[in-house]
Write a protein that holds these residues in place. Structure first.
Motif, mmCIF file in Angstrom:
data_model
loop_
_atom_site.group_PDB
_atom_site.id
_atom_site.type_symbol
_atom_site.label_atom_id
_atom_site.label_comp_id
_atom_site.label_asym_id
_atom_site.label_seq_id
_atom_site.Cartn_x
_atom_site.Cartn_y
_atom_site.Cartn_z
ATOM 1 N N VAL A 156 -7.256 -45.514 -53.241
ATOM 2 C CA VAL A 156 -8.641 -45.980 -53.164
ATOM 3 C C VAL A 156 -9.248 -46.054 -54.560
ATOM 4 O O VAL A 156 -9.944 -47.026 -54.905
ATOM 5 C CB VAL A 156 -9.473 -45.052 -52.252
ATOM 6 N N ARG A 157 -8.968 -45.058 -55.393
ATOM 7 C CA ARG A 157 -9.487 -45.075 -56.771
ATOM 8 C C ARG A 157 -8.945 -46.277 -57.553
ATOM 9 O O ARG A 157 -9.649 -46.863 -58.386
ATOM 10 C CB ARG A 157 -9.135 -43.779 -57.491
ATOM 11 N N ARG A 158 -7.696 -46.637 -57.301
ATOM 12 C CA ARG A 158 -7.103 -47.808 -57.976
ATOM 13 C C ARG A 158 -7.604 -49.110 -57.365
ATOM 14 O O ARG A 158 -7.276 -50.181 -57.866
ATOM 15 C CB ARG A 158 -5.572 -47.769 -57.855
ATOM 16 N N ARG A 159 -8.331 -48.996 -56.255
ATOM 17 C CA ARG A 159 -8.801 -50.171 -55.487
ATOM 18 C C ARG A 159 -7.613 -51.017 -55.021
ATOM 19 O O ARG A 159 -7.682 -52.252 -54.969
ATOM 20 C CB ARG A 159 -9.794 -50.999 -56.310
ATOM 21 N N ASP A 160 -6.566 -50.328 -54.631
ATOM 22 C CA ASP A 160 -5.348 -50.965 -54.131
ATOM 23 C C ASP A 160 -5.446 -51.024 -52.598
ATOM 24 O O ASP A 160 -5.025 -50.099 -51.894
ATOM 25 C CB ASP A 160 -4.143 -50.141 -54.578
ATOM 26 N N VAL A 161 -6.008 -52.096 -52.109
ATOM 27 C CA VAL A 161 -6.290 -52.224 -50.681
ATOM 28 C C VAL A 161 -5.021 -52.159 -49.842
ATOM 29 O O VAL A 161 -4.948 -51.440 -48.835
ATOM 30 C CB VAL A 161 -7.058 -53.537 -50.386
ATOM 31 N N ALA A 162 -3.988 -52.910 -50.234
ATOM 32 C CA ALA A 162 -2.759 -52.965 -49.432
ATOM 33 C C ALA A 162 -2.106 -51.589 -49.317
ATOM 34 O O ALA A 162 -1.686 -51.172 -48.226
ATOM 35 C CB ALA A 162 -1.794 -53.968 -50.046
ATOM 36 N N THR A 163 -2.031 -50.869 -50.438
ATOM 37 C CA THR A 163 -1.411 -49.539 -50.404
ATOM 38 C C THR A 163 -2.259 -48.566 -49.594
ATOM 39 O O THR A 163 -1.728 -47.758 -48.822
ATOM 40 C CB THR A 163 -1.207 -48.999 -51.830
ATOM 41 N N ALA A 164 -3.575 -48.635 -49.764
ATOM 42 C CA ALA A 164 -4.460 -47.740 -49.012
ATOM 43 C C ALA A 164 -4.325 -47.982 -47.513
ATOM 44 O O ALA A 164 -4.276 -47.031 -46.722
ATOM 45 C CB ALA A 164 -5.909 -47.932 -49.456
ATOM 46 N N GLN A 165 -4.268 -49.241 -47.105
ATOM 47 C CA GLN A 165 -4.085 -49.546 -45.684
ATOM 48 C C GLN A 165 -2.760 -48.997 -45.175
ATOM 49 O O GLN A 165 -2.691 -48.428 -44.082
ATOM 50 C CB GLN A 165 -4.142 -51.054 -45.461
ATOM 51 N N ALA A 210 -14.103 -51.185 -47.144
ATOM 52 C CA ALA A 210 -14.859 -50.232 -47.960
ATOM 53 C C ALA A 210 -14.467 -50.247 -49.430
ATOM 54 O O ALA A 210 -15.331 -50.056 -50.303
ATOM 55 C CB ALA A 210 -14.669 -48.823 -47.401
ATOM 56 N N ILE A 211 -13.192 -50.439 -49.733
ATOM 57 C CA ILE A 211 -12.729 -50.277 -51.115
ATOM 58 C C ILE A 211 -13.502 -51.141 -52.120
ATOM 59 O O ILE A 211 -13.925 -50.636 -53.176
ATOM 60 C CB ILE A 211 -11.207 -50.518 -51.208
ATOM 61 N N PRO A 212 -13.750 -52.430 -51.833
ATOM 62 C CA PRO A 212 -14.497 -53.230 -52.826
ATOM 63 C C PRO A 212 -15.930 -52.728 -53.050
ATOM 64 O O PRO A 212 -16.523 -53.020 -54.098
ATOM 65 C CB PRO A 212 -14.510 -54.639 -52.210
ATOM 66 N N ALA A 213 -16.473 -51.984 -52.096
ATOM 67 C CA ALA A 213 -17.862 -51.527 -52.195
ATOM 68 C C ALA A 213 -17.990 -50.124 -52.787
ATOM 69 O O ALA A 213 -19.103 -49.653 -53.028
ATOM 70 C CB ALA A 213 -18.514 -51.559 -50.810
ATOM 71 N N HIS A 214 -16.880 -49.435 -53.003
ATOM 72 C CA HIS A 214 -16.948 -48.086 -53.584
ATOM 73 C C HIS A 214 -17.436 -48.154 -55.027
ATOM 74 O O HIS A 214 -17.111 -49.100 -55.774
ATOM 75 C CB HIS A 214 -15.560 -47.424 -53.561
ATOM 76 N N ALA A 266 -5.305 -48.492 -36.537
ATOM 77 C CA ALA A 266 -5.741 -49.886 -36.613
ATOM 78 C C ALA A 266 -7.164 -49.998 -37.150
ATOM 79 O O ALA A 266 -7.446 -50.796 -38.058
ATOM 80 C CB ALA A 266 -5.641 -50.529 -35.236
ATOM 81 N N LEU A 267 -8.067 -49.182 -36.604
ATOM 82 C CA LEU A 267 -9.471 -49.274 -37.000
ATOM 83 C C LEU A 267 -9.701 -48.776 -38.425
ATOM 84 O O LEU A 267 -10.481 -49.365 -39.187
ATOM 85 C CB LEU A 267 -10.343 -48.480 -36.028
ATOM 86 N N GLU A 268 -9.019 -47.706 -38.805
ATOM 87 C CA GLU A 268 -9.257 -47.143 -40.125
ATOM 88 C C GLU A 268 -8.583 -47.974 -41.222
ATOM 89 O O GLU A 268 -9.048 -47.987 -42.368
ATOM 90 C CB GLU A 268 -8.850 -45.671 -40.154
#
Length: 265
Positions: free
Chosen positions: A210-219, A123-127, A114-116
């Motif tokens: 994360v490299r693709r900045r795909d937030v939904a998939t990364a989550q 974090a992804i938009p700030a990478h 949940a936390l991660e």
């Protein structure tokens, strides 16, 4: 007293008997390391390598004599170990090495999921290229690490590098605390090398998202990665009655050979 404690009694100097690791008395603190940290680090290592098994007593006076320190740093060390899940302190009973509990292992990873998931979304938009390169390097370092003890720290470093750009200090502190509480459990998983291969593959997929900045998939990937680890540990601890991270080393892997765990999916 447990066999592990008999093998290496905390209150007495080593008598030359074989032990699972170097005598704790031989561990000396660098000049700038506090006495409480030195004691905590040495006890933690003794728990990890099986010298001190789950349930072994951690008597304050015996620990103080062994390390030639006062009671104050020992109390601080035991409090630290308790907060990390390595020790259990009970009123009027003293401290013992904490047991490995299937329910606790699963819960730690459920909370981490949940936390991660939240942390990686922040974090992804700030990478940027520098932070992505650092995370990629840490991912590769974890993949190449063959030493399970070192892999634990490399695994944590990779995960935290994914979340660091979020700039959420309280969230990251909570995640780091859960990493410490889950370290003993992760070492159980790493006692079976095939599971590291699965983790490395999941890390690589997460890094690509994360490299693709795909937030939904990364989550989704980070949650699945952590929840599956929690379920695997629950099965390993429940089905095989694993009682210490170093159990497979001490019995030559016989316990695991009796009933190999199912691969998590």
């Amino acid at each position: 007293m447990t066999d592990a404690t008999n093998r290496f009694p905390l209150g007495e100097p080593s008598s030359g008997a074989a032990s699972a690791g170097p005598p704790l008395a031989a561990v000396s603190a660098p000049p700038r390391v506090s006495a409480s940290k030195m004691v905590a680090d040495a006890l933690r290592e003794a728990i990890v390598n099986g010298t001190l098994a789950p349930g072994a007593p951690l008597r304050q006076d015996a620990v103080a004599r062994h390390f030639a320190v006062s009671a104050i740093p020992v109390r601080e060390a035991l409090r630290q170990l308790e907060s990390e899940g390595w020790a259990k302190v009970e009123m009027n009973k003293g401290a013992t090495v904490a047991p490995l509990l299937p329910d606790e292992a699963r819960e730690i990873y459920e909370i981490r999921a949940a936390l991660e998931s939240l942390a990686i979304a922040c974090a992804i938009p700030a990478h940027d290229e520098a932070t992505l390169r650092e995370a990629q390097d840490l991912c590769e370092a974890a993949r190449l690490e063959a030493d399970s003890a070192l892999y634990v720290s490399r695994n944590e470093a990779f995960h935290m590098s994914l979340y660091a750009p979020a700039k959420r200090p309280q969230l990251l502190e909570l995640i780091e605390t859960l990493h410490r509480r889950g370290e003993r459990y992760l070492r159980v998983k790493l006692g079976l090398p095939e599971h590291k291969v699965v983790s490395d593959r999941e890390h690589a997929a997460l890094m690509r998202a994360v490299r693709r900045r795909d937030v939904a998939t990364a989550q989704k990937l980070v949650a699945e990665h952590l929840l599956s680890t929690g379920e695997l540990l629950y099965k390993l601890l429940s089905e095989n009655n694993v009682d210490a991270p170093a159990a497979s080393k001490r019995d030559g892997g016989k316990r695991a050979a009796k009933k190999p765990p199912r691969q998590s999916t």
